[in-house]
Design a protein around this motif. Structure first.
Motif, PDB file in Angstrom:
ATOM      1  N   TRP A   7      -4.390  -8.481  10.658  1.00  0.00           N
ATOM      2  CA  TRP A   7      -4.683  -9.719   9.922  1.00  0.00           C
ATOM      3  C   TRP A   7      -3.970 -10.901  10.569  1.00  0.00           C
ATOM      4  CZ3 TRP A   7      -1.959 -13.554   7.513  1.00  0.00           C
ATOM      5  CH2 TRP A   7      -2.629 -14.358   6.601  1.00  0.00           C
ATOM      6  N   ILE A   8      -2.735 -10.690  10.972  1.00  0.00           N
ATOM      7  CA  ILE A   8      -1.952 -11.758  11.606  1.00  0.00           C
ATOM      8  C   ILE A   8      -2.637 -12.234  12.885  1.00  0.00           C
ATOM      9  CG2 ILE A   8       0.243 -12.249  12.771  1.00  0.00           C
ATOM     10  CD1 ILE A   8       1.431 -10.131  10.706  1.00  0.00           C
ATOM     11  N   GLN A   9      -3.067 -11.282  13.699  1.00  0.00           N
ATOM     12  CA  GLN A   9      -3.773 -11.646  14.925  1.00  0.00           C
ATOM     13  C   GLN A   9      -5.085 -12.347  14.607  1.00  0.00           C
ATOM     14  OE1 GLN A   9      -4.099  -7.786  16.776  1.00  0.00           O
ATOM     15  NE2 GLN A   9      -2.175  -8.013  17.884  1.00  0.00           N
ATOM     16  N   ALA A  10      -5.814 -11.807  13.629  1.00  0.00           N
ATOM     17  CA  ALA A  10      -7.119 -12.373  13.282  1.00  0.00           C
ATOM     18  C   ALA A  10      -6.989 -13.785  12.737  1.00  0.00           C
ATOM     19  CB  ALA A  10      -7.822 -11.473  12.261  1.00  0.00           C
ATOM     20  N   MET A  11      -5.963 -14.045  11.938  1.00  0.00           N
ATOM     21  CA  MET A  11      -5.771 -15.389  11.385  1.00  0.00           C
ATOM     22  C   MET A  11      -5.556 -16.399  12.505  1.00  0.00           C
ATOM     23  SD  MET A  11      -5.610 -17.533   8.942  1.00  0.00           S
ATOM     24  CE  MET A  11      -5.580 -16.583   7.410  1.00  0.00           C
ATOM     25  N   LEU A  27       8.927  -6.480   4.345  1.00  0.00           N
ATOM     26  CA  LEU A  27       9.424  -7.846   4.512  1.00  0.00           C
ATOM     27  C   LEU A  27       8.972  -8.478   5.816  1.00  0.00           C
ATOM     28  CD1 LEU A  27      11.111 -10.248   3.627  1.00  0.00           C
ATOM     29  CD2 LEU A  27      13.115  -9.136   4.627  1.00  0.00           C
ATOM     30  N   PHE A  28       9.122  -7.761   6.930  1.00  0.00           N
ATOM     31  CA  PHE A  28       8.847  -8.372   8.227  1.00  0.00           C
ATOM     32  C   PHE A  28       7.370  -8.688   8.409  1.00  0.00           C
ATOM     33  CE2 PHE A  28      12.630  -5.633   8.795  1.00  0.00           C
ATOM     34  CZ  PHE A  28      13.545  -6.653   8.943  1.00  0.00           C
ATOM     35  N   ARG A  29       6.502  -7.802   7.945  1.00  0.00           N
ATOM     36  CA  ARG A  29       5.069  -8.077   8.036  1.00  0.00           C
ATOM     37  C   ARG A  29       4.681  -9.260   7.138  1.00  0.00           C
ATOM     38  NH1 ARG A  29       3.999  -6.592  12.531  1.00  0.00           N
ATOM     39  NH2 ARG A  29       3.616  -4.410  13.013  1.00  0.00           N
ATOM     40  N   ILE A  30       5.281  -9.317   5.949  1.00  0.00           N
ATOM     41  CA  ILE A  30       4.970 -10.436   5.058  1.00  0.00           C
ATOM     42  C   ILE A  30       5.444 -11.744   5.684  1.00  0.00           C
ATOM     43  CG2 ILE A  30       5.475 -11.477   2.815  1.00  0.00           C
ATOM     44  CD1 ILE A  30       5.579  -8.671   1.639  1.00  0.00           C
ATOM     45  N   LEU A  31       6.631 -11.722   6.288  1.00  0.00           N
ATOM     46  CA  LEU A  31       7.125 -12.919   6.975  1.00  0.00           C
ATOM     47  C   LEU A  31       6.209 -13.300   8.137  1.00  0.00           C
ATOM     48  CD1 LEU A  31      10.963 -12.217   6.981  1.00  0.00           C
ATOM     49  CD2 LEU A  31       9.814 -14.116   5.819  1.00  0.00           C
ATOM     50  N   ASP A  32       5.721 -12.300   8.869  1.00  0.00           N
ATOM     51  CA  ASP A  32       4.782 -12.578   9.956  1.00  0.00           C
ATOM     52  C   ASP A  32       3.506 -13.218   9.414  1.00  0.00           C
ATOM     53  OD1 ASP A  32       6.414 -11.646  11.984  1.00  0.00           O
ATOM     54  OD2 ASP A  32       5.624  -9.603  11.895  1.00  0.00           O
ATOM     55  N   MET A  33       3.010 -12.695   8.295  1.00  0.00           N
ATOM     56  CA  MET A  33       1.805 -13.255   7.681  1.00  0.00           C
ATOM     57  C   MET A  33       2.054 -14.687   7.213  1.00  0.00           C
ATOM     58  SD  MET A  33       0.296  -9.986   5.524  1.00  0.00           S
ATOM     59  CE  MET A  33      -1.099 -10.914   4.882  1.00  0.00           C
ATOM     60  N   TYR A  34       3.208 -14.897   6.602  1.00  0.00           N
ATOM     61  CA  TYR A  34       3.556 -16.235   6.137  1.00  0.00           C
ATOM     62  C   TYR A  34       3.623 -17.212   7.313  1.00  0.00           C
ATOM     63  CZ  TYR A  34       6.282 -20.076   4.144  1.00  0.00           C
ATOM     64  OH  TYR A  34       6.716 -21.317   3.757  1.00  0.00           O
ATOM     65  N   ASP A  35       4.315 -16.814   8.374  1.00  0.00           N
ATOM     66  CA  ASP A  35       4.434 -17.683   9.550  1.00  0.00           C
ATOM     67  C   ASP A  35       3.066 -17.956  10.172  1.00  0.00           C
ATOM     68  OD1 ASP A  35       7.146 -18.058   9.393  1.00  0.00           O
ATOM     69  OD2 ASP A  35       7.653 -16.439  10.781  1.00  0.00           O
ATOM     70  N   ALA A  36       2.237 -16.914  10.258  1.00  0.00           N
ATOM     71  CA  ALA A  36       0.910 -17.077  10.864  1.00  0.00           C
ATOM     72  C   ALA A  36       0.080 -18.093  10.090  1.00  0.00           C
ATOM     73  CB  ALA A  36       0.188 -15.734  10.915  1.00  0.00           C
TER      74      ALA A  36
END
Length: 690
Positions: free
Chosen positions: A309-313, A371-380
């Protein structure tokens, strides 16, 4: 009246002079007068008859008007002929069949009416459409309903053909997304636990992935990695539609908008391109899932979906939406409204699909490993939200973007608090067998080492979330960032937890080894990462002093009994005051051989027991292990060497001397490297030469 006699006089003068040029001017003037009055056709004819009565030469005016009507009709017939030629009797199936079998040797942008490979015929068709549109403008002031109906019918037929062709060009010239190329252009950052060891039985923290080992029993370990989403260069762009087709799409869109078919054109474009963008998400491995489906996914699968999802966003906003915006601006260049509506309708579906997944993650169950994935999603999302807001003007989509970003921020903040609570509430009563680093310490310190990589994000999220009493009371905490304060408090909590866990060991020496191992591990993690910058050099110095205190405590707890056997304080005839290790009684007769044998025997037994126990103890860090051995060597070997030198002669040569004098100082020194290796051993005394 003057207003009526002047034209008549002029026309009469022109007639009297029999001048052909003047006659033409008169006819033109009369015609202009009639036309400017904008009267019905019947009234015009009556007026022309009135003009003819002034001069029979004006009778030619009616002939001129008839010729003009014939010209309009001829223009319409010519345009109709071109349009009907490609309508093919409305046999759209035959038309499309011919188009599909014509091969790929022609321009991809030519029409599929029946002349797929002829740009000239395509231009002729567009010219016919232009003519129909122009005729309808000219006929708007004429009372010619039959001609208007014919023009409208021809225009509808032309628009139907252009709509089909517009759709066909869009579909045929869509460029498939090259996901491998996009992924290859992304710069990835991989973070991992430096030593990579966490144990599977540390249940409170729900580890990220299943281990590669058998996982049975305590101590099964695995390496944890966390790969942050890659970044995309601002200059990265791809062709979503074959560039050679864009000009033809623009030509068609321009005609449809001029003809009043803007809505149909936008609908065709948005439908085709929306499906194309949905297919791009499929290529990027983004599924359309409901909130309930997301919450049922196991963590290992979920972690992978969040990563994609992070990459796709990033790809969707930076590449796909940017490319779509460029296309809309080019194809609908003549209509600002069409640009906006078309882009919003085209992109809304794929943006909402991404936002819906983000919302599902944000409201899901919180656990430390997320936590880290959520932070990655938030940053993305935070990094693309401004770009998204500039491109998308749909109020609902913009509001959803802000809401999901806020929800992800709340989730990250709440997950961090969950991690803090797990550390504070970790009260396992199962000590490590050999005093080495506790799995909680490994996990928490490596976790915090990764957290520091998100310092900027967490500082902003935690800035207004500090609870009362958060300060640890150490000097300088007021100047610390919100994250630094939280980490300092966590480590302080860890230290208190370690003190409690050390009491689970019955052996006092092992308690100190356990504390040394764990605090040393914490210090090394802080020094070797950005944690050191957050906590500062003073914090590190204090903990090093604490480790030295633990080492002193270890020597006292483990070796006091051994060293007591080497003292002469219990021998009679000793000098006044407190005797030292190297001090010998003035009278050798004060120490009986029997007492001396017991002292050697007691020392031997104590040393052998310590050797047996402490070879099983584990000090993982080579430097700390060596420093601890050196401290033992400096404390024990000189004392034994002095004792051995003073008393050896009294027993040597006697009966069973080897039973008591089992070790030389060099022997003892040779055994010290076996300590703290985590491999229990028993001393087998070397045979001594006679």
């Amino acid at each position: 009246m003057a207003a009526t006699t002047t034209p008549a006089a002029s026309i009469g003068a022109a007639g009297a002079g029999s001048n052909g040029g003047a006659e033409d001017r008169v006819l033109a003037t009369a015609q202009q007068i009639v036309k400017s009055l904008n009267t019905p056709n019947e009234v015009r004819e009556d007026m022309m008859l009135i003009f003819s009565a002034f001069d029979n030469r004006l009778s030619n005016i009616k002939t001129v008007m008839t010729d003009q009507n014939d010209a309009l009709s001829a223009r319409l017939e010519a345009a109709e002929a071109v349009i009907h030629r490609w309508d093919g009797g409305n046999d759209s199936s035959a038309r499309h069949s011919s188009s599909s079998s014509s091969g790929n040797n022609h321009r991809s942008s030519s029409f599929s009416l029946s002349f797929d490979g002829s740009p000239d015929e395509a231009a002729e068709f567009l010219s016919a459409v232009d003519e129909i549109i122009s005729l309808l403008v000219d006929l708007s002031s004429e009372n010619k309903p039959e001609m208007v109906d014919r023009a409208d019918s021809a225009l509808q037929m032309a628009m139907s053909l252009l709509e089909d062709e517009f759709r066909r060009i869009l579909i045929r010239n869509t460029v498939p997304l090259d996901a491998e190329r996009l992924y290859g252009s992304m710069r990835r950052v991989t973070l991992s636990f430096a030593d990579g060891d966490v144990t599977e039985d540390f249940e409170n923290f729900g580890l990220v992935a299943n281990g590669d080992g058998d996982g049975s029993g305590s101590g099964s370990r695995r390496r944890l990695f966390h790969e942050r989403g890659g970044s995309i260069g601002c200059d990265l762009c791809v062709d979503l539609i074959n560039p050679t087709a864009v000009e033809d799409l623009k030509e068609i869109a321009e005609r449809m908008i001029r003809a009043g078919y803007e809505k149909e054109c936008v609908q065709v474009y948005s439908t085709v391109r929306r499906e194309a963008l949905d297919e791009c998400l499929v290529i990027l491995d983004v599924e359309k899932l409901s909130i309930e489906e997301v919450h049922r996914i196991d963590w290992k699968t979920m972690d992978e979906k969040m990563r994609k999802w992070i990459q796709a966003m990033k790809i969707t906003v930076r590449v796909l939406l940017a490319g779509e915006k460029k296309l809309c601006d080019e194809i609908f260049d003549g209509s600002e409204t069409s640009k906006e509506v078309c882009f919003n309708e085209t992109t809304k579906s794929c943006v909402m699909q991404l936002l819906n997944f983000g919302e599902a993650v944000a409201i899901g169950k919180r656990s430390s490993e997320k936590l880290f994935r959520i932070l990655d999603m938030y940053d993305a999302l935070a990094n693309v939200s401004q770009t998204l807001e500039v491109m998308v003007t749909d109020v609902f989509v913009c509001k959803e973007t802000k809401d999901v970003l806020e929800a992800l921020g709340d989730a990250a903040r709440g997950t961090f608090v969950e991690f803090e609570n797990n550390v504070r509430n970790e009260t396992s009563k199962k000590p490590t067998i050999n005093g080495e680093v506790h799995p909680m310490i490994r996990y928490v310190m490596n976790y915090m080492k990764l957290i520091v990589d998100y310092a900027a994000t967490l500082d902003s999220l935690l800035e207004n979330d500090e609870s009362d009493g958060l300060s640890t009371g150490d000097d300088g905490t007021e100047e610390m960032s919100p994250l630094a304060k939280r980490i300092l408090r966590l480590i302080t909590c860890l230290e208190s937890n370690l003190e409690e866990k050390s009491k689970l060991y019955e052996d006092g020496g092992l308690q100190y080894v356990f504390l040394m191992n764990n605090i040393y591990y914490v210090v090394q993690k802080v020094k070797d990462s950005e944690l050191g910058k957050l906590l500062g050099d003073d914090w590190v110095r204090k903990r090093k002093g604490q480790i030295r205190q633990y080492a002193t405590g270890y020597l006292r707890a483990s070796w006091s009994k051994v060293l007591a056997a080497l003292r002469d304080e219990n021998m009679s005839g000793g000098s006044t005051g407190s005797p030292s290790y190297g001090q010998r009684s003035n009278s050798s007769s004060s120490a009986s051989k029997m007492a001396l044998k017991e002292r050697f025997k007691g020392f031997n037994a104590s040393f052998e027991e310590l050797y047996r126990l402490q070879t099983a103890w584990k000090v993982p860090d080579p430097q700390l292990r060596e420093e601890l051995r050196i401290s033992i060597q400096e404390k024990v070997i000189p004392a034994y060497r002095a004792f051995f030198g003073r008393n050896r002669s009294q027993l040597e040569g006697g009966r069973h001397a080897g039973k008591y004098i089992k070790y030389t100082p060099d022997d003892l020194e040779s055994y010290l490297p076996d300590l703290f290796e985590g491999n229990q051993m028993v001393i087998h005394p070397r045979k001594k030469s006679s």
